[in-house]
Motif scaffolding. Structure first.
Motif, PDB file in Angstrom:
ATOM      1  N   ALA A 230       0.839  -1.205   0.000  1.00 17.79           N
ATOM      2  CA  ALA A 230       0.000   0.000   0.000  1.00 17.79           C
ATOM      3  C   ALA A 230       0.869   1.249   0.000  1.00 17.79           C
ATOM      4  N   GLU A 231       1.917   1.255   0.796  1.00 16.93           N
ATOM      5  CA  GLU A 231       2.827   2.408   0.849  1.00 16.93           C
ATOM      6  C   GLU A 231       3.543   2.579  -0.487  1.00 16.93           C
ATOM      7  N   ARG A 232       3.965   1.480  -1.066  1.00 14.26           N
ATOM      8  CA  ARG A 232       4.641   1.532  -2.370  1.00 14.26           C
ATOM      9  C   ARG A 232       3.711   2.139  -3.417  1.00 14.26           C
ATOM     10  N   PHE A 233       2.461   1.693  -3.436  1.00 11.76           N
ATOM     11  CA  PHE A 233       1.526   2.192  -4.433  1.00 11.76           C
ATOM     12  C   PHE A 233       1.174   3.660  -4.213  1.00 11.76           C
ATOM     13  N   LYS A 234       1.237   4.140  -2.980  1.00 10.73           N
ATOM     14  CA  LYS A 234       1.045   5.578  -2.758  1.00 10.73           C
ATOM     15  C   LYS A 234       2.110   6.364  -3.516  1.00 10.73           C
ATOM     16  N   HIS A 235       3.348   5.884  -3.449  1.00  9.35           N
ATOM     17  CA  HIS A 235       4.443   6.572  -4.132  1.00  9.35           C
ATOM     18  C   HIS A 235       4.345   6.418  -5.647  1.00  9.35           C
ATOM     19  N   THR A 236       3.998   5.226  -6.111  1.00  8.14           N
ATOM     20  CA  THR A 236       3.922   5.052  -7.563  1.00  8.14           C
ATOM     21  C   THR A 236       2.745   5.839  -8.148  1.00  8.14           C
ATOM     22  N   GLN A 237       1.692   6.019  -7.367  1.00 10.33           N
ATOM     23  CA  GLN A 237       0.585   6.843  -7.856  1.00 10.33           C
ATOM     24  C   GLN A 237       1.003   8.316  -7.931  1.00 10.33           C
ATOM     25  N   ALA A 238       1.796   8.764  -6.985  1.00 11.21           N
ATOM     26  CA  ALA A 238       2.318  10.135  -7.050  1.00 11.21           C
ATOM     27  C   ALA A 238       3.199  10.294  -8.285  1.00 11.21           C
ATOM     28  N   VAL A 239       3.998   9.278  -8.583  1.00 13.59           N
ATOM     29  CA  VAL A 239       4.833   9.301  -9.786  1.00 13.59           C
ATOM     30  C   VAL A 239       3.935   9.360 -11.025  1.00 13.59           C
TER      31      VAL A 239
ATOM     32  N   LEU B 207       7.693  -8.891  -9.207  1.00 14.27           N
ATOM     33  CA  LEU B 207       7.940  -7.501  -9.577  1.00 14.27           C
ATOM     34  C   LEU B 207       7.286  -7.166 -10.912  1.00 14.27           C
ATOM     35  N   ASN B 208       7.314  -8.089 -11.865  1.00 10.96           N
ATOM     36  CA  ASN B 208       6.646  -7.840 -13.141  1.00 10.96           C
ATOM     37  C   ASN B 208       5.151  -7.609 -12.941  1.00 10.96           C
ATOM     38  N   PHE B 209       4.548  -8.353 -12.040  1.00 11.22           N
ATOM     39  CA  PHE B 209       3.129  -8.155 -11.738  1.00 11.22           C
ATOM     40  C   PHE B 209       2.904  -6.757 -11.158  1.00 11.22           C
ATOM     41  N   ILE B 210       3.736  -6.367 -10.210  1.00 11.80           N
ATOM     42  CA  ILE B 210       3.609  -5.046  -9.588  1.00 11.80           C
ATOM     43  C   ILE B 210       3.812  -3.954 -10.638  1.00 11.80           C
ATOM     44  N   ILE B 211       4.833  -4.106 -11.471  1.00 19.25           N
ATOM     45  CA  ILE B 211       5.109  -3.109 -12.510  1.00 19.25           C
ATOM     46  C   ILE B 211       3.918  -2.975 -13.452  1.00 19.25           C
ATOM     47  N   SER B 212       3.318  -4.092 -13.829  1.00 16.00           N
ATOM     48  CA  SER B 212       2.172  -4.004 -14.742  1.00 16.00           C
ATOM     49  C   SER B 212       1.007  -3.263 -14.093  1.00 16.00           C
ATOM     50  N   GLU B 213       0.813  -3.442 -12.796  1.00 20.91           N
ATOM     51  CA  GLU B 213      -0.233  -2.703 -12.075  1.00 20.91           C
ATOM     52  C   GLU B 213       0.099  -1.214 -12.006  1.00 20.91           C
ATOM     53  N   VAL B 214       1.355  -0.901 -11.762  1.00 21.35           N
ATOM     54  CA  VAL B 214       1.780   0.500 -11.690  1.00 21.35           C
ATOM     55  C   VAL B 214       1.553   1.170 -13.045  1.00 21.35           C
ATOM     56  N   ILE B 215       1.952   0.512 -14.113  1.00 22.08           N
ATOM     57  CA  ILE B 215       1.768   1.085 -15.446  1.00 22.08           C
ATOM     58  C   ILE B 215       0.283   1.279 -15.740  1.00 22.08           C
ATOM     59  N   ARG B 216      -0.536   0.322 -15.366  1.00 25.79           N
ATOM     60  CA  ARG B 216      -1.989   0.446 -15.555  1.00 25.79           C
ATOM     61  C   ARG B 216      -2.507   1.687 -14.836  1.00 25.79           C
ATOM     62  N   HIS B 217      -2.051   1.897 -13.599  1.00 26.58           N
ATOM     63  CA  HIS B 217      -2.457   3.095 -12.852  1.00 26.58           C
ATOM     64  C   HIS B 217      -1.969   4.368 -13.553  1.00 26.58           C
ATOM     65  N   HIS B 218      -0.725   4.342 -14.014  1.00 28.28           N
ATOM     66  CA  HIS B 218      -0.154   5.513 -14.691  1.00 28.28           C
ATOM     67  C   HIS B 218      -0.936   5.823 -15.966  1.00 28.28           C
ATOM     68  N   GLU B 219      -1.334   4.797 -16.677  1.00 29.78           N
ATOM     69  CA  GLU B 219      -2.115   5.001 -17.907  1.00 29.78           C
ATOM     70  C   GLU B 219      -3.467   5.637 -17.578  1.00 29.78           C
ATOM     71  N   GLN B 220      -4.039   5.273 -16.448  1.00 28.09           N
ATOM     72  CA  GLN B 220      -5.312   5.877 -16.043  1.00 28.09           C
ATOM     73  C   GLN B 220      -5.150   7.367 -15.760  1.00 28.09           C
ATOM     74  N   PHE B 221      -4.011   7.758 -15.187  1.00 22.32           N
ATOM     75  CA  PHE B 221      -3.750   9.174 -14.931  1.00 22.32           C
ATOM     76  C   PHE B 221      -3.592   9.950 -16.241  1.00 22.32           C
ATOM     77  N   GLN B 222      -3.131   9.266 -17.287  1.00 19.83           N
ATOM     78  CA  GLN B 222      -2.910   9.919 -18.575  1.00 19.83           C
ATOM     79  C   GLN B 222      -4.234  10.282 -19.258  1.00 19.83           C
ATOM     80  N   LYS B 223      -5.305   9.609 -18.868  1.00 23.23           N
ATOM     81  CA  LYS B 223      -6.613   9.829 -19.533  1.00 23.23           C
ATOM     82  C   LYS B 223      -7.288  11.073 -19.055  1.00 23.23           C
TER      83      LYS B 223
END
Length: 97
Positions: A30-39, A81-97
């Protein structure tokens, strides 16, 4: 104390440790995803791509080394880690919309 009772006690101790570690994993993720969402928000604000393949490759290499040091199957660590990265990218793509 007989062997069965001792085994039951040890089993209980192991399961309590597993439960604590599961909680640590959840809160750490959860803490990691807080940071990746900020990114992800920063990337969206500055029109940066949602993924960074060079960084992702470095992170996978780093995690494989750490896994090896920790005596954890590096292939499992890479998949994780690949699973986590794919989730992070999915979140980042949502921010792009």
């Amino acid at each position: 104390m007989d062997a069965v009772t001792r085994a039951a006690d040890l089993l209980k101790e192991h399961r309590e440790s597993i439960d604590r570690l599961d909680a640590i994993l959840v809160f750490t993720l959860a803490e990691r995803f807080k940071h990746t969402q900020a990114v992800g928000r920063l990337k969206a604000e500055h029109d940066l791509p949602p993924s960074d393949p060079a960084r992702e490759a470095r992170q996978i290499e780093r995690l494989e080394r750490l896994a090896d040091e920790a005596r954890l199957d590096p292939e499992f660590a890479k998949k994780f880690l690949n699973f986590i990265i794919s989730e992070v990218i999915r979140h980042h793509e949502q921010f792009q919309k």
